[in-house]
Design a protein around this motif. Structure first.
Motif, PDB file in Angstrom:
ATOM      1  N   UNK A   1      -6.868  31.127  -5.646  1.00 37.17           N
ATOM      2  CA  UNK A   1      -6.274  30.174  -6.585  1.00 37.17           C
ATOM      3  C   UNK A   1      -7.256  29.894  -7.715  1.00 37.17           C
ATOM      4  N   UNK A   2      -6.728  29.723  -8.935  1.00 35.18           N
ATOM      5  CA  UNK A   2      -7.615  29.380 -10.045  1.00 35.18           C
ATOM      6  C   UNK A   2      -8.148  27.966  -9.899  1.00 35.18           C
ATOM      7  N   UNK A   3      -7.389  27.119  -9.185  1.00 36.32           N
ATOM      8  CA  UNK A   3      -7.821  25.746  -8.949  1.00 36.32           C
ATOM      9  C   UNK A   3      -7.074  25.198  -7.740  1.00 36.32           C
ATOM     10  N   UNK A   4      -7.729  24.360  -6.959  1.00 37.99           N
ATOM     11  CA  UNK A   4      -7.079  23.659  -5.856  1.00 37.99           C
ATOM     12  C   UNK A   4      -6.949  22.194  -6.246  1.00 37.99           C
ATOM     13  N   UNK A   5      -5.711  21.695  -6.153  1.00 37.62           N
ATOM     14  CA  UNK A   5      -5.420  20.300  -6.468  1.00 37.62           C
ATOM     15  C   UNK A   5      -5.360  19.505  -5.177  1.00 37.62           C
ATOM     16  N   UNK A   6      -6.309  18.632  -4.954  1.00 34.05           N
ATOM     17  CA  UNK A   6      -6.347  17.782  -3.766  1.00 34.05           C
ATOM     18  C   UNK A   6      -5.580  16.504  -4.087  1.00 34.05           C
ATOM     19  N   UNK A   7      -4.358  16.417  -3.591  1.00 31.57           N
ATOM     20  CA  UNK A   7      -3.501  15.276  -3.892  1.00 31.57           C
ATOM     21  C   UNK A   7      -3.740  14.181  -2.855  1.00 31.57           C
ATOM     22  N   UNK A   8      -4.306  13.061  -3.297  1.00 34.07           N
ATOM     23  CA  UNK A   8      -4.616  11.955  -2.395  1.00 34.07           C
ATOM     24  C   UNK A   8      -3.478  10.948  -2.279  1.00 34.07           C
ATOM     25  N   UNK A   9      -2.535  11.008  -3.208  1.00 33.32           N
ATOM     26  CA  UNK A   9      -1.426  10.063  -3.182  1.00 33.32           C
ATOM     27  C   UNK A   9      -1.389   9.227  -4.450  1.00 33.32           C
ATOM     28  N   UNK A  10      -0.405   8.353  -4.565  1.00 31.91           N
ATOM     29  CA  UNK A  10      -0.277   7.509  -5.755  1.00 31.91           C
ATOM     30  C   UNK A  10      -1.454   6.552  -5.896  1.00 31.91           C
ATOM     31  N   UNK A  11      -1.664   6.099  -7.099  1.00 29.74           N
ATOM     32  CA  UNK A  11      -2.694   5.085  -7.341  1.00 29.74           C
ATOM     33  C   UNK A  11      -2.335   3.808  -6.580  1.00 29.74           C
ATOM     34  N   UNK A  12      -3.316   3.238  -5.896  1.00 33.85           N
ATOM     35  CA  UNK A  12      -3.078   2.013  -5.121  1.00 33.85           C
ATOM     36  C   UNK A  12      -4.408   1.421  -4.694  1.00 33.85           C
ATOM     37  N   UNK A  13      -4.403   0.111  -4.440  1.00 33.25           N
ATOM     38  CA  UNK A  13      -5.564  -0.587  -3.863  1.00 33.25           C
ATOM     39  C   UNK A  13      -6.854  -0.353  -4.651  1.00 33.25           C
ATOM     40  N   UNK A  14      -6.742  -0.348  -5.976  1.00 25.77           N
ATOM     41  CA  UNK A  14      -7.940  -0.208  -6.799  1.00 25.77           C
ATOM     42  C   UNK A  14      -8.471   1.202  -6.920  1.00 25.77           C
ATOM     43  N   UNK A  15      -7.654   2.213  -6.584  1.00 26.77           N
ATOM     44  CA  UNK A  15      -8.146   3.593  -6.582  1.00 26.77           C
ATOM     45  C   UNK A  15      -8.579   4.053  -7.971  1.00 26.77           C
ATOM     46  N   UNK A  16      -7.913   3.595  -9.023  1.00 26.18           N
ATOM     47  CA  UNK A  16      -8.320   3.992 -10.373  1.00 26.18           C
ATOM     48  C   UNK A  16      -9.752   3.553 -10.665  1.00 26.18           C
ATOM     49  N   UNK A  17     -10.082   2.328 -10.273  1.00 23.64           N
ATOM     50  CA  UNK A  17     -11.438   1.811 -10.516  1.00 23.64           C
ATOM     51  C   UNK A  17     -12.469   2.607  -9.722  1.00 23.64           C
ATOM     52  N   UNK A  18     -12.131   2.972  -8.501  1.00 26.58           N
ATOM     53  CA  UNK A  18     -13.068   3.743  -7.684  1.00 26.58           C
ATOM     54  C   UNK A  18     -13.259   5.141  -8.261  1.00 26.58           C
ATOM     55  N   UNK A  19     -12.182   5.779  -8.679  1.00 30.10           N
ATOM     56  CA  UNK A  19     -12.305   7.104  -9.297  1.00 30.10           C
ATOM     57  C   UNK A  19     -13.167   7.024 -10.556  1.00 30.10           C
ATOM     58  N   UNK A  20     -13.019   5.960 -11.320  1.00 31.55           N
ATOM     59  CA  UNK A  20     -13.852   5.783 -12.519  1.00 31.55           C
ATOM     60  C   UNK A  20     -15.326   5.638 -12.153  1.00 31.55           C
TER      61      UNK A  20
END
Length: 696
Positions: free
Chosen positions: A160-179
C-alpha cells in the motif's frame, strides 16, 4: 446523491471474480460525496453524512498493484446495519468516472456501522480515493477465498502507498491530544531524537534528560522540549483525555499489529480532520515518558502529586502503543521478529482481542519473519483448535521453542484443545522466566547448556496419542506435598499474606530437610547446606532483581535480604498488634524502620523479586526437592525436564503408572504448567537416562 437511483440487490462477488485469490486482490474506488461540484465552490473538508456511500470494485495483481491506500480499523459490532452501493460490473479497471454513476448497474454490500463512519470521514468531496478494505474487498462468505486473501494481507499492507489507521470520530478531547502529539512529536523530530534511538546511542539521552551539562547545546534543546512536553500534556493527562484516547477499541485489536507495522507511510486518522504520521506519535510519546521520569528533578509540578493523580501517570506507563511501536520499529529496521515472540508480545499481559481464536495467529503471519518456514497458512475450513495445535507444534518441533509450553495455561478459552497447546487468549500470565535472548545470556539451563529439543512422533494413531506432543527429557521426581490455598497471588505489601506464604514454604522446607536422599550429591554435608538455601531461593525462583542490575541469579548474599523481609513482616505485625497501654514507642520504631528502608535493610528488593512467582504454589517432591509450580498442580504430578528447555515443567500421568513410576519409559501425560525446582536448574540431572513423554 440520494439512495433512490440504486437497486438494492446484494452484490455478487463473482461479478468481480478473483481468478487467482492467492495472487490478486480487489480494490475499492470510493467515489466523492459531491462529484459535480466545481473547484472552489466549497472547501474539500468534512464528511457529508446524508449522502450514500458509492464505490466501484475491480481487481489488480498483488505483485504489481495499482496505487492504493489500505485501511486499518475496528469492525465493531458484527451487525451490518449500513451499506455501500457498488456500481459497474467489469472485473478489472476503474469506471469511466463517478459522474456517470446513475446510468450503471448497481448493487449493495452490507457493512458495519464502524466502517460506514470511517468511509464517510475519509472520502473526499470531489476526488476518488482507492482503498483496500478487508470487509469489502474479501468475500467474507467464501472461506476458501478468505483463507487465501488473509494469507496475502502482509503483502497488501506492505505494498500500500499508505496505511490509514482509523481511530474513530473525534471525541473526548481527541483533537487537542492529536495537536499536542503533532507539536511535541515534530519538536522531537526537529531536535533529531531519532538519531538517538539506536542501541549504540540511546544511552546518550539520559545525561541530557538529567541536565548533567547545562551549557551543552543539545542538552539545552532537549530540556526546552521537555518543558514544552510537560506543559502540553499535563492537562490532557489530568482530565483523562489521554486515557480515553488509548482506551479506544483500535488499540486492543489483534489484526492491527501487522497492519500498523508493514507500511513505511502509516498515519493515524482521528475524526474528519486530524491526520498524523505514526512517527510523530512515537516521538511525542517518548518525550512524554521522559518528562514524567524527569518531573521531580525539573520540578514539573503539573506532572507531580497532588496535581496529577498517580493513576494518571500509571496509565502512561501501561499504554498499549509501546508493543505496537516496538513491533513496527523492528519490522522497519530489521525485517521483523519470529512468530513466537510476536505471540508473546501481543497476548501475554495484554488485552489483545480477535474475532476468532485462529485470527490470533493469522493476524501475525504477515509480520512474522519465520512464517514461511513454519508452514502455517490461514485456513478457515478447520477448527480453531486445529490451527492452534498446528501452530504450537511448529513453534516447538521446528523452532525448538520448548518455552511455548509456558503459555499453555488453564482454564483454556476453547474446547478440545490439547493440554500442551496455548490458546493465546488475552492477558496470559507472564512466565516467571523470561530473558531477552538478543542481549542477555540465559540464567537457567535445566537441560544443559548445549541441549536441543528432541521430538518424537506418536507410535500409533490411538485417540489419546493422535494430537500428542512427544518430547524426550528427564524425569525429576513426583510431587508429594503442595501448599494449600490460592498460592502466591498478592503483589501488594500485605504482611499477613506474606507471613502465610513464608510459613507454607518453611513447612515444606522443614520436611525437605528431614529427608535423607542425596539429591545434591553424595556429600551429606554439602547436600544439607544446599538444601538449606532452598528456603530463600524458592520464593523468588532463584532470580534476584535490583534497579541497578536488573534480574540476576541469586547469590548467597540474598539469604540476608530474605532475613530482612522476615524482619519486615515482624515489624508490621508488631505495630499492628500492640496497643498504647503496652508503653510501646511506635514513633521511634517507625522512624527506625524508615531509616532501615532507606538503607535497603528491609528486604525491599527481595519481595519485589517475588513478583515473578505470582500465581505459583510451593511444592515438595518425594526425594526432597522444593519448588514453585502452577496453581493446578497436585500431589502425584511429576516434575520433568525436556531436552532444549531452560526450566522444568509439571505433568500429570494419565492412568496408574505400570511397574513403578520411574520405570515408565513411554507414557501419556497431561500438561500442567511451568515450574521452578531448586537444585535441577543447571543441568544437574542430564546424567540420568532420558525418557519419552507424550503430552496429551
Amino acid at each position: 446523491m440520494s439512495t433512490s437511483p440504486y437497486l438494492s440487490q446484494a452484490f455478487d462477488y463473482s461479478s468481480v471474480e478473483l481468478k487467482s485469490p492467492s495472487t490478486e486482490i480487489r480494490l475499492l474506488q470510493l467515489y466523492p460525496s459531491h462529484p459535480h461540484e466545481s473547484d472552489g465552490e466549497k472547501p474539500d473538508t468534512g464528511p457529508i453524512w446524508d449522502d450514500s456511500l458509492v464505490c466501484h470494485l475491480y481487481t489488480t495483481p498483488i505483485d504489481n498493484p495499482e496505487n492504493f491506500k489500505a485501511l486499518s480499523y475496528v469492525w465493531g459490532d458484527d451487525t451490518k446495519t449500513k451499506s455501500i452501493t457498488v456500481v459497474g460490473s467489469t472485473p478489472t479497471g476503474k469506471t469511466p468516472g463517478s459522474g456517470a454513476v446513475s446510468s450503471q448497474r448497481t448493487s449493495v454490500i452490507r457493512i458495519t456501522e464502524s466502517l460506514s463512519t470511517a468511509l464517510r470521514s475519509l472520502r473526499g468531496r470531489r476526488q476518488d480515493i482507492t482503498l483496500w478494505i478487508d470487509q469489502i474487498c474479501i468475500n467474507q462468505a467464501d472461506n476458501d477465498e478468505k483463507g487465501q486473501q488473509v494469507g496475502l494481507m502482509g503483502a497488501v499492507y506492505s505494498r500500500a502507498t499508505q496505511v490509514l489507521v482509523w481511530l474513530g470520530p473525534a471525541a473526548d478531547g481527541s483533537d487537542a491530544l492529536m495537536d499536542a502529539f503533532k507539536s511535541i512529536g515534530q519538536g522531537a523530530r526537529d531536535f533529531g531524537i531519532e538519531s538517538y534511538l539506536t542501541r549504540e546511542r540511546y544511552h546518550l539521552i539520559e545525561p541530557m534528560v538529567s541536565d548533567e551539562q547545562p551549557d551543552d547545546p543539545a542538552t539545552k534543546g532537549l530540556q526546552e522540549l521537555l518543558d514544552s512536553t510537560a506543559e502540553a500534556f499535563a492537562e490532557l493527562l489530568k482530565d483523562m483525555t489521554f486515557k480515553n484516547w488509548i482506551s479506544r477499541p483500535y488499540f486492543s485489536r489483534a489484526w492491527i499489529v501487522q497492519e500498523f507495522c508493514l507500511c513505511a507511510d502509516t498515519v493515524f486518522v482521528c475524526g474528519a480532520t486530524k491526520t498524523l504520521p505514526v512517527e510523530l506519535i512515537m516521538f511525542g510519546l517518548l518525550m512524554l515518558k521522559l518528562a514524567i521520569g524527569n518531573a521531580k528533578r525539573s520540578n514539573y509540578t503539573a506532572l507531580l502529586l497532588p496535581l496529577l493523580p498517580l493513576q494518571r501517570l500509571q496509565e502512561v506507563n501501561q499504554e498499549p502503543m509501546a508493543q505496537l511501536l516496538s513491533c513496527r520499529a523492528i519490522r522497519q529496521k530489521h525485517g521483523g521478529e519470529p512468530l513466537y515472540k510476536l505471540l508473546r508480545k501481543c497476548f501475554v499481559g495484554h488485552d489483545t482481542r480477535a474475532r476468532e481464536h485462529r485470527d490470533r495467529v493469522f493476524a501475525l503471519l504477515g509480520l512474522a519473519a519465520d512464517a514461511d518456514r513454519l508452514g502455517i497458512r490461514p485456513d478457515y475450513g478447520v477448527s480453531d483448535a486445529c490451527i492452534l495445535t498446528r501452530t504450537a507444534r511448529a513453534l516447538i518441533e521446528m523452532n525448538g521453542r520448548v518455552d511455548t509450553l509456558c503459555y499453555s495455561q488453564f482454564p483454556k478459552a476453547i474446547d478440545h484443545l490439547p493440554s500442551w497447546v496455548p490458546d493465546w487468549r488475552s492477558n496470559l500470565r507472564p512466565s516467571f522466566y523470561t530473558v531477552n535472548e538478543v542481549t542477555n545470556p540465559h540464567l537457567f539451563a535445566a537441560s544443559g547448556k548445549d541441549s536441543v529439543l528432541e521430538a518424537v512422533a506418536p507410535t500409533n494413531e490411538e485417540e489419546d496419542q493422535k494430537h500428542a506432543l512427544g518430547l524426550r527429557g528427564w524425569f525429576v521426581d513426583v510431587i508429594e506435598k503442595i501448599a494449600e490455598g490460592d498460592g502466591w497471588t498478592d503483589l501488594g505489601w500485605d504482611h499477613i499474606r506474606y507471613r502465610h506464604f513464608f510459613t507454607q514454604v518453611d513447612d515444606l522446607w522443614k520436611c525437605s530437610m528431614e529427608k535423607n536422599d542425596p539429591i545434591h550429591g553424595d556429600d551429606t554435608t554439602a547436600t544439607r547446606r544446599r538444601k538449606e538455601e532452598a528456603r530463600w531461593r524458592v520464593p523468588i525462583g532463584d532470580v534476584y532483581w535490583t534497579v541497578e542490575e536488573g534480574s540476576q541469579r541469586a547469590s548467597t548474599d540474598v539469604a540476608v535480604y530474605h532475613g530482612h523481609t522476615l524482619k519486615n513482616i515482624q515489624y508490621f505485625e508488631r505495630i499492628n498488634q500492640i496497643t498504647p497501654v503496652d508503653n510501646y514507642d511506635r514513633e521511634n520504631d517507625t522512624s527506625d524502620w524508615q531509616e532501615r528502608h532507606r538503607n535497603g535493610e528491609v528486604g525491599q528488593n527481595y519481595h519485589d523479586s517475588m513478583v515473578v512467582m505470582k500465581d505459583k504454589r510451593p511444592f515438595l517432591t518425594q526425594l526432597g526437592y522444593l519448588g514453585m509450580g502452577p496453581l493446578e498442580a497436585q500431589p502425584g504430578d511429576a516434575v520433568v525436564i525436556f531436552c532444549g528447555g531452560q526450566i522444568p515443567f509439571v505433568v500429570r500421568p494419565l492412568g496408574p503408572p505400570p511397574d513403578g513410576f520411574q520405570a515408565r519409559q513411554q507414557s501419556i501425560y497431561s500438561f500442567v504448567g511451568e515450574a521452578y525446582c531448586d537444585g535441577v536448574m543447571d543441568g544437574e540431572l542430564i546424567v540420568k537416562e532420558k525418557q519419552t513423554f507424550f503430552l496429551s
